[in-house]
Enzyme design. Sequence first.
Site, mmCIF file in Angstrom:
data_model
loop_
_atom_site.group_PDB
_atom_site.id
_atom_site.type_symbol
_atom_site.label_atom_id
_atom_site.label_comp_id
_atom_site.label_asym_id
_atom_site.label_seq_id
_atom_site.Cartn_x
_atom_site.Cartn_y
_atom_site.Cartn_z
ATOM 1 N N ASP A 18 1.008 -1.231 -0.215
ATOM 2 C CA ASP A 18 -0.046 -0.058 -0.022
ATOM 3 C C ASP A 18 0.827 1.332 0.070
ATOM 4 O O ASP A 18 0.357 2.253 0.547
ATOM 5 C CB ASP A 18 -1.055 -0.083 1.266
ATOM 6 C CG ASP A 18 -1.729 -1.177 1.282
ATOM 7 O OD1 ASP A 18 -2.349 -1.560 0.378
ATOM 8 O OD2 ASP A 18 -1.769 -1.799 2.658
ATOM 9 N N GLU A 208 -10.716 -0.786 -3.469
ATOM 10 C CA GLU A 208 -10.198 -0.313 -2.059
ATOM 11 C C GLU A 208 -9.024 0.668 -2.646
ATOM 12 O O GLU A 208 -8.594 0.906 -3.583
ATOM 13 C CB GLU A 208 -10.029 -1.285 -1.169
ATOM 14 C CG GLU A 208 -8.595 -2.164 -1.612
ATOM 15 C CD GLU A 208 -8.407 -3.238 -0.588
ATOM 16 O OE1 GLU A 208 -9.194 -3.518 0.169
ATOM 17 O OE2 GLU A 208 -7.203 -3.676 -0.490
#
Length: 234
Positions: A18, A208
Amino acid sequence: MKRQAYNPYLPAWEYIPDGEPRVFGDRLYIFGSHDRFGAEGYCENDYVAWSAPVEDLSDWRYEGVIFRKDQTPWNTRNQVYYAPDCVQGPDGRYYLYYFVVNSSIISVAVCDKPAGKYEYLGDVSLPDGHAYGTKSEEWFTFDPAVLVDDDGRIWLYTGSSQPENGQYGHEIKGCFVMELAADMLTVISKPKILLPAKWVYTEPNFFEGASIRHIGEWYYLVYPATNMTGLTTP
């Protein structure tokens, strides 16, 4: 460049999923989740940061732990942190937005340096003082992204399309945006859906992990899709 830059750009022993790149001054900083080798789940380590001079992206420096799981007062079980973002606020300080797993609450830590020791500031809240996501009618938040725009307005992007997240008692709406006040915490607009939740794995719908940038005349919203990486340019 001292040497050729290539992937993986961090040492083989480091695991930063991420990853969110941010340029502050003359250095590029990488913020992200922090996996642990051999762990049973995702993101079990505390947040760390790495940085490199913008003119030499082969010269990465470990900045150390910047924020620990036990620093969030209500995270008494030391639940893991997911994908963060970091921005410089109008006051010159640096704000780290993060998500305690399955909480539906976006929290904020603050520091005077991009990769210093962050301190818990508070949770993104409505004007009445309650943290957004603590009421069942509020949409499920996930993986925050923040834009401090050229006009000084502050925007928080968040949300998920994962159907299993519905078990946490909040409606799954996809990616939505809310405006924040200058305190970097208070929501001052109603949430607006940008990419509606549509769980069809064979199509490139929002999944997401939104990431937002304003470059020139365009706004770029980058996100993982259900079967590929997506890029929206409104």
